[in-house]
Design an enzyme around this catalytic site. Sequence first.
Site, short mmCIF file in Angstrom:
data_model
loop_
_atom_site.label_atom_id
_atom_site.label_comp_id
_atom_site.label_asym_id
_atom_site.label_seq_id
_atom_site.Cartn_x
_atom_site.Cartn_y
_atom_site.Cartn_z
N TYR A 1 0.81 -1.22 0.00
CA TYR A 1 0.00 0.00 0.00
C TYR A 1 0.85 1.27 0.00
O TYR A 1 0.44 2.31 -0.50
CB TYR A 1 -0.86 0.05 1.27
CG TYR A 1 -2.07 -0.82 1.29
CD1 TYR A 1 -2.99 -0.84 0.25
CD2 TYR A 1 -2.33 -1.63 2.41
CE1 TYR A 1 -4.12 -1.63 0.30
CE2 TYR A 1 -3.46 -2.42 2.47
CZ TYR A 1 -4.36 -2.42 1.42
OH TYR A 1 -5.48 -3.21 1.49
N THR B 1 -2.52 -5.91 -6.94
CA THR B 1 -2.49 -4.87 -5.92
C THR B 1 -2.97 -5.45 -4.59
O THR B 1 -3.63 -6.48 -4.55
CB THR B 1 -3.40 -3.70 -6.28
OG1 THR B 1 -4.78 -4.08 -6.08
CG2 THR B 1 -3.20 -3.25 -7.71
N ASP B 2 -2.66 -4.76 -3.51
CA ASP B 2 -3.30 -5.09 -2.24
C ASP B 2 -4.76 -4.66 -2.32
O ASP B 2 -5.19 -4.01 -3.27
CB ASP B 2 -2.57 -4.40 -1.08
CG ASP B 2 -2.70 -5.19 0.22
OD1 ASP B 2 -3.69 -5.92 0.38
OD2 ASP B 2 -1.82 -5.04 1.08
N TRP B 3 -5.52 -5.01 -1.32
CA TRP B 3 -6.98 -4.90 -1.38
C TRP B 3 -7.46 -3.46 -1.16
O TRP B 3 -7.05 -2.80 -0.21
CB TRP B 3 -7.59 -5.82 -0.33
CG TRP B 3 -7.91 -7.22 -0.78
CD1 TRP B 3 -9.04 -7.91 -0.47
CD2 TRP B 3 -7.15 -8.10 -1.61
NE1 TRP B 3 -9.01 -9.16 -1.06
CE2 TRP B 3 -7.86 -9.29 -1.77
CE3 TRP B 3 -5.92 -7.98 -2.27
CZ2 TRP B 3 -7.41 -10.37 -2.54
CZ3 TRP B 3 -5.45 -9.05 -3.04
CH2 TRP B 3 -6.20 -10.22 -3.15
#
Length: 608
Positions: A286, A322-324
Site C-alpha cells: 500500500y 495490488t493489495d486490497w
Amino acid sequence: MPGRAYSKRGTAAGPAGTVTVVDGPPYRNARLPVAVRVEDLLHRMTLPEKAGLLFHTMVGIGPAGSLAPDDPDAGLLSAAEMVRGRRMSHFNLLGTAGPADLARWHNRLQELAASTRLGIPVTVSSDPRHAYSANPNTAALAGAFSVWPEPLGMAATRDAALVRGWADVIRQEYAAVGIRVALHPQADLATEPRWPRTLGTFGEDAGLAAELVRAYVGGLQGPVLGPDGVAAMVKHFPGGGATHDGEDPHFRYGREQVYPGGRFADHLRPFVAALDAGCSQVMLGYGMPRDTGYEEVGFSFNRDVVGGLLRRRMGFGGIVCTDWGVLTGAAFRGQVRPARAWGLERLSPAQRARRVLDAGADQIGGEAVPGLVVDLVRTGQVGVGRLDASVRRVLREKFTLGLFDRPYVDPDRAARVVGCARFRAAGLAAQRACVTLLSNAAPDRPAHLPLRPGLRIWCDGMDPAVVARDGRVVARPADADVAILRLQAPYDHRPGQFEAFFHAGSLEFAAGEMARVLAIAAAVPTVVDVYLDRPAVLPRLAAGVDALVVSFGVGDEALMDVLAGRAAPRGRLPFDLPRSSAAVRAGRPDVAFDTADPVFRFGHGLTY
C-alpha cells in the site's frame, strides 16, 4: 462432482473430479500446450469477460458449504452476481467451515463458473489460516486446519527445512479444499519495531528472511508449479517494513515508506529469493515511497516500481496484484474505509484503475468493478493489447494449476487431509521448537527451568487444565511455589472495528500492568512468557522475574511441554529487543538492528 464421474457436453467421464475433453474447443484439450490453450481461449473472450479476470476480491461462505448471498453490511456480493454478472473468477475466501463443507462450497462455486458461456474455472485464494492470529484483516483463524507458529516463530527456529515442510502441509490442506493461491508469504523485513505487521514476517535479518521465503515458496509450489501445487502470492513488494513512525499503510497516517538509511535494496532481498524460487505471483504494498527517486504514489500505481523495477530489472513475468481496496472506498459494519490510493486521493476510481494498469499490475485486489476497465478500453484510454497481456498471465496460471482439467475436489478426502493427526503433531512440534528462553533463574530457585514436577502453580493467561498436568494449580500466588504468566506484547489500544486489530504504538507495558507483574514476582518465584507479535521493551521485566520466555503463536500445551522439560527451548530471537522507546524512535526504520544497546540481540536464546 467428486464421488462420481463428472461429465458435460463435449466431455467424457474421467477420474473423479476431472473433465476429459473428447471434442470441443482447443482450450478444453488437456493434451495441448498451455500456451496454445491460452491463446485459443483469449481470442474467444469478450471485453467484459477479459475485464472480469482482472479483479480478485472477497467472497463469503454460507451454511453447510452453500454459496453465500449478498451481505451489504459486510460489503460482500454474492458469488452468483460476481461470477455470472461481473464475469469474475478470482476470490479470496472469508470465513471458515469444516473441511468437507469447504470442499462442497468450492465445488458449488466451480459448478457456477462452469455454467457461464466459456466455463472459466474459479481460482480460490486465502490469507494465512494456520496459526492463532486474531486480525481478520490480515489472516484467518485456523479452525479445522493444523495450527503452527506465526512466521516470526518459524524464523525463531532458523530451520529452512522445517519451513519448507510447514509450507508443504499448507499446500496439502489448501489444495484438499480447493484453495489454490496463498496470499502469503509476507517477505517484508521487520526493520521498524513498532510496525503492526511484524508478526507475519520472518524477522529483521534480510539473509534469514530470504532463506526462509525461498523455502516457503518451494514448499507451497513444489519445484515447478503444477496441478498439485498452490501458487504463492509473495507480499508486499517492494517491502513494507520501512514505515514512518511504525504505522501501517492500511491507514492514511501510515502511508509513507521512508528510507533515511538508504537501505531500500535490503528490503528487496527476500523478494529476489522468492523470484529465484519461482513464485507465481507478487502482491504490491500500500505504501508510497518518500525521497527515493521513485514517484511518491502508492506502489500499486507506481510505474517505476512495478514496470521498471519488478518487471524489467528483476525480470518477473508472473501475476502482479495490488493489495486490497486501492480503487474505491468501502463501508464495513458501519465503518467507512477509504481507498488506499495514497498520493492519488483526488483521482476517480476509473483514473486509479488506469494508473494501476499503466504501472504494470495484472489484477486489482479487493474490488469488484470490472466495468471501470471495460469503459477505459472502450474510450481508448487503455489498449486491448495491454488488457490481453494481463489476461494471458492470469489464464496461464489457471491452466498450469490444472483448474480447467480438475476443477473439483473430494469432500471426503478433504475431511481426511485437513487437520489430520500427523499435520497437527507437526504443528505442535514446531510450536515447541520456536519457544525462546531469554533468561533463567538460579538452579536452586523453584522457577528455574525446566520446572520440577509436583510444584504448586498459580497461572495467569493460561488454561489451568493444561497447567495441572505438571503440578497442582492453586488459586492465589501466595499459595504457590511458582507463578506462570502469559502476557501479550504491549500496544496502544485504538478504537474502531478495523483499526483496533492493528497492534501499533508503544512497545512498553503500561505502568499498572508492569507493577502488577513485578508485585507477583516479588511475592513468588515467577516465570513469564510474552507473546511477541512485535518486539517489546522488556528490561524491567527481564530484571524482575526469575525466568523470561518469549513465543510467537504457541498454545498452552506446547509451552508447558517446554517449561516442564519434555522439550528443550530451541528458539532464537528473530529481531533485537530494544532497551527503550527512545531508542526505537532514534532508529532508522529501513535499517536492521538500528536501536542502541538492545536488551537482547537477534539470535539470543538459551536452552537446557
